[in-house]
Motif scaffolding. Sequence first.
Motif, short mmCIF file in Angstrom:
data_model
loop_
_atom_site.label_atom_id
_atom_site.label_comp_id
_atom_site.label_asym_id
_atom_site.label_seq_id
_atom_site.Cartn_x
_atom_site.Cartn_y
_atom_site.Cartn_z
N ASN A 175 0.84 -1.19 0.00
CA ASN A 175 0.00 0.00 0.00
C ASN A 175 0.88 1.24 0.00
OD1 ASN A 175 -1.72 2.18 0.75
ND2 ASN A 175 -3.17 0.71 1.61
N LYS A 176 0.95 1.92 -1.14
CA LYS A 176 1.78 3.12 -1.26
C LYS A 176 1.25 4.26 -0.39
CE LYS A 176 3.88 2.67 -5.82
NZ LYS A 176 3.96 3.26 -7.17
N LYS A 229 8.09 -1.25 6.06
CA LYS A 229 7.92 0.07 5.45
C LYS A 229 8.44 0.00 4.01
CE LYS A 229 8.20 2.72 9.66
NZ LYS A 229 8.91 3.78 10.40
N MET A 230 7.65 0.49 3.09
CA MET A 230 8.04 0.39 1.68
C MET A 230 9.30 1.17 1.38
SD MET A 230 4.33 0.03 -0.18
CE MET A 230 4.91 0.56 -1.72
N GLU A 231 9.60 2.18 2.16
CA GLU A 231 10.84 2.94 1.95
C GLU A 231 12.07 2.10 2.26
OE1 GLU A 231 11.24 5.23 6.23
OE2 GLU A 231 9.74 5.95 4.80
N ASN A 232 11.89 1.00 3.00
CA ASN A 232 13.01 0.12 3.34
C ASN A 232 13.21 -1.01 2.32
OD1 ASN A 232 13.61 1.55 5.66
ND2 ASN A 232 12.27 0.29 6.94
N SER A 262 14.92 -4.17 -3.05
CA SER A 262 14.80 -4.96 -4.27
C SER A 262 13.85 -6.14 -4.05
CB SER A 262 16.17 -5.48 -4.74
OG SER A 262 16.71 -6.36 -3.78
N LEU A 263 13.52 -6.76 -5.16
CA LEU A 263 12.77 -8.02 -5.15
C LEU A 263 13.71 -9.12 -5.60
CD1 LEU A 263 9.48 -6.89 -6.93
CD2 LEU A 263 9.83 -7.20 -4.48
N GLN A 264 13.44 -10.32 -5.16
CA GLN A 264 14.32 -11.45 -5.43
C GLN A 264 13.49 -12.65 -5.89
OE1 GLN A 264 15.29 -13.66 -1.95
NE2 GLN A 264 17.37 -14.06 -2.63
N ILE A 265 13.93 -13.30 -6.95
CA ILE A 265 13.34 -14.57 -7.38
C ILE A 265 14.37 -15.66 -7.13
CG2 ILE A 265 12.50 -15.95 -9.32
CD1 ILE A 265 11.59 -13.37 -10.65
N ILE A 266 13.97 -16.70 -6.44
CA ILE A 266 14.83 -17.87 -6.28
C ILE A 266 14.00 -19.12 -6.55
CG2 ILE A 266 16.41 -16.78 -4.64
CD1 ILE A 266 15.06 -18.37 -2.41
N LEU A 326 6.99 -0.64 -7.32
CA LEU A 326 7.75 -0.22 -6.14
C LEU A 326 8.98 0.63 -6.48
CD1 LEU A 326 7.71 -3.63 -4.20
CD2 LEU A 326 6.31 -1.60 -3.72
N SER A 327 9.31 0.71 -7.76
CA SER A 327 10.52 1.42 -8.23
C SER A 327 11.78 0.84 -7.59
CB SER A 327 10.42 2.92 -7.94
OG SER A 327 9.31 3.47 -8.57
#
Length: 187
Positions: A100-101, A115-118, A121-125, A174-175
């Motif tokens: 939720n932005k 917190k979205m500011e924290n 990155s996203l990770q795929i494994i 999420l940029s």
Amino acid sequence: MKEKDTPIDLNKALLQKGPKFRSHRIVFDDNVADLKPTISSLLFCVVYIIVGLFLVMLAVIVYVTKSQIDFTIFLGAIGIAIATFGFALVMPFVKQVTFNKSRGTFKNNIDRAVKMENIVSLQIINKMITSKNGLSYPCYELNILTKNGRRVNVLNHNDISQLKNDAEKLADFLSVTLIDLQREIIL
């Protein structure tokens, strides 16, 4: 004695199990990205609930028409067990998982909110799921990585093309960057 910082193994899966089907999809709406269960995953669980409730109703009918206590208890107990199993199966699918932005948070109702500011990155494994009967299949995780080195699971299922598609859209939302850490798995 001071504890040494230990590096986080980004290749280690967070979850040990995973479905052999696509369990969720990500739905984007303005400032919110929600994980929603797929129809097939819900139907899988609902079948158990319906069968269990049918057996409980059958137990009531047997009791009213035949007054057979022992058979009624047997049917009722089996029905309650199957329905309970169905409800236990459906609970992970219907838990609310939301980015939720507006609030600036990610919540999966398992871990504490992030917190979205924290989120950096996203990770795929990927991982190999091995069942007791010897059947093995690959499964994939989508995790978030935070500034503090925390990893939190977002999504876990078997459809890699859909997971990559969702991960790319979520990374744009999420940029943040998307890190694909899949390794070769030999079946």
